[in-house]
Design an enzyme around this catalytic site. Structure first.
Site, PDB file in Angstrom:
ATOM      1  CE  LYS A   1      -1.069   2.140   3.570  1.00 46.40           C
ATOM      2  NZ  LYS A   1      -1.506   2.599   4.908  1.00 46.40           N
TER       3      LYS A   1
ATOM      4  CD  GLU B   1       4.016  -0.435   8.618  1.00 42.82           C
ATOM      5  OE1 GLU B   1       4.034  -1.225   7.681  1.00 42.82           O
ATOM      6  OE2 GLU B   1       4.036   0.811   8.469  1.00 42.82           O
TER       7      GLU B   1
ATOM      8  CB  SER C   1       7.133   9.113   9.211  1.00 49.58           C
ATOM      9  OG  SER C   1       6.292   8.108   8.664  1.00 49.58           O
TER      10      SER C   1
END
Length: 451
Positions: A23, A310, A163
């Site tokens: 993604k 993540e 970020s």
């Protein structure tokens, strides 16, 4: 409310799982292609809710994007136009596209899911204001008043929350009149690999970027103004989406292989190899395939996940099933993700009998016997897949809204059951547990699936 009965297994999992594209790379490539000097092609692009939201937004602003599968042809517009942008819950859409909208001739209105309206956006919007852009609003919904150009220049921000604030300024900056110099002035930046991904992709498009060699000391990035060269992008598999499948090997003592794993990559998901080895698993390459073999004993881990936040839901699930305590550190910024992931993980693991304590910057996890029950996903795709990992070892786990995985991996349930084909699913919970087409199992448009 739909709950998916997560399958559990009694035997080691043995499978090869082929995953769709990243993604993060797909959405960056789409933006760079829309800003480029001529048409370009994406091969292996991910098609998921987040990437379709990006495609629809760029199309609405005038970009030509053709192709229904994972091969897309992108034709930059003669000029970007007024549009309505649906961000859904996609951070890459709400934080990367305002800079593109600055180049539009007219107003671009942004909105998204109800949960998205609490996600922090002031950093990127205030930065763009200081670079000459007129914007109404500080969170979703907001409106960018594009004039076809942006002055650009130097800007100082505190990007310690995400970020994406840095990447969102860098991606379009070559099209600003003065380019941009972004100086981060704040606490330690999270998810540095994602900024490195942005810089690498800009350089592939012949954009001149000056980046710090040691971001721990100097945190300034400069993009010079100039054309963005069209690149025919080949998108790597999504390594973060691979982590639940590799975790399945680790917790069952089985073996899972992922083809086309890149030897060198900026994707944060690649760090799962190191994490699993530290917890006792074996990870090896053969040709272009990564294979993880689970240990007889899964050890706890003390690890700083600041750069790879993540991965936290997967690592927390692994830690809850290990045989010694774990400490996950450096991840206070996860409180501002799709949900407050630290509170969510602690709540859901403790609901099943776990012993999880939130700290200032992470989680303390002490293994404890877990029992089945409801696992809430909070409209967060990585919370849903963490529940599936737990469910492999704990019979009776029922996951709310498994369809939310469509955010980045729309066929998660099909892939999960495909991985378990031939494995003893004797404890698969309830009707439909072994059927990918069960209620809410694989339908991105199902109840609560992020719409």
């Amino acid at each position: 409310m739909t709950f998916w009965p997560a399958p559990s297994v009694e035997a080691p999992v043995h499978a090869t799982v082929t995953l769709p594209g990243s993604k993060s790379i797909t959405n960056r490539a789409l933006i760079l292609a829309a800003l480029a000097d001529r048409p370009s092609t994406l091969t292996g692009a991910l098609r998921s809710r987040d990437t379709d939201l990006m495609i629809n937004a760029l199309r609405a602003m005038g970009t030509g994007i053709e192709g229904d599968g994972d091969t897309l042809t992108v034709t930059p517009p003669a000029e970007f136009t007024s549009a309505m942008v649906d961000c859904g819950l996609a951070g890459t859409v709400m934080r990367f596209l305002p800079s593109v909208a600055a180049l539009a001739h007219g107003d671009v209105a942004f909105d998204g899911d109800e949960q998205a309206r609490v996600r922090p956006l002031g950093t990127i919007l205030d930065a763009l204001r200081s670079l000459g852009l007129d914007i109404d609003g500080n969170t979703l919904p907001f409106v960018v008043h594009g004039t076809g150009s942006l002055r650009g220049g130097p800007v100082t921000i505190d990007a310690s929350g995400s970020s994406q604030f840095v990447s969102g300024l860098l991606l379009s900056a070559a099209r600003f009149e003065q380019g941009v110099t972004v100086n981060h002035d704040g606490a330690r930046l999270p998810s540095m690999p994602h900024i490195e991904m942005t810089v690498q992709m800009l350089r592939q498009a012949d954009v001149r970027v000056e980046a710090p060699t040691d971001p721990r000391k100097a945190q300034t990035w400069t993009v010079s103004p100039g054309p963005i060269r069209a690149v025919d992008w080949e998108v790597e598999p999504d390594l973060s989406n691979a982590t639940p499948f590799l975790a399945a090997a680790a917790i069952t003592g089985g073996e899972v292989s992922i083809p086309h794993w890149p030897r060198i990559t900026t994707q944060p998901g690649d760090v799962i190899r190191e994490i699993l080895v530290r917890m006792g698993a074996e990870a090896r390459f053969f040709e272009n395939t990564l294979t993880v073999r689970g240990p007889g004993r899964l050890a706890g881990i003390d690890i700083d996940l600041h750069d790879v936040g993540e991965l936290t839901p997967t690592v927390a699930a692994l830690a809850a099933l290990a045989d010694s305590p774990s400490r996950l550190r450096g991840i206070a910024h996860l409180r501002g993700h799709e949900t407050d992931r630290l509170a969510a993980l602690a709540t859901e693991l403790n609901r099943l009998g776990g012993k999880v304590t939130e700290t200032d910057d992470g989680l303390q996890i002490v293994p404890a016997p877990l029992t089945g029950g409801q696992w809430h996903s909070y409209a967060d795709h990585r919370m849903a897949t963490a529940g599936a990992i737990i469910g492999l070892k704990v019979p009776g786990v029922r996951i709310e809204d498994i369809g939310t995985t469509a955010k980045t991996l729309p066929n998660f349930v099909v892939l999960w059951h495909g991985m378990l084909a031939g494995t003893d699913e004797g404890h698969a919970a309830g009707p439909g547990a072994g059927h990918p087409g069960g209620p809410g199992a694989g339908h991105p448009g199902g109840p609560g699936a992020g719409h």
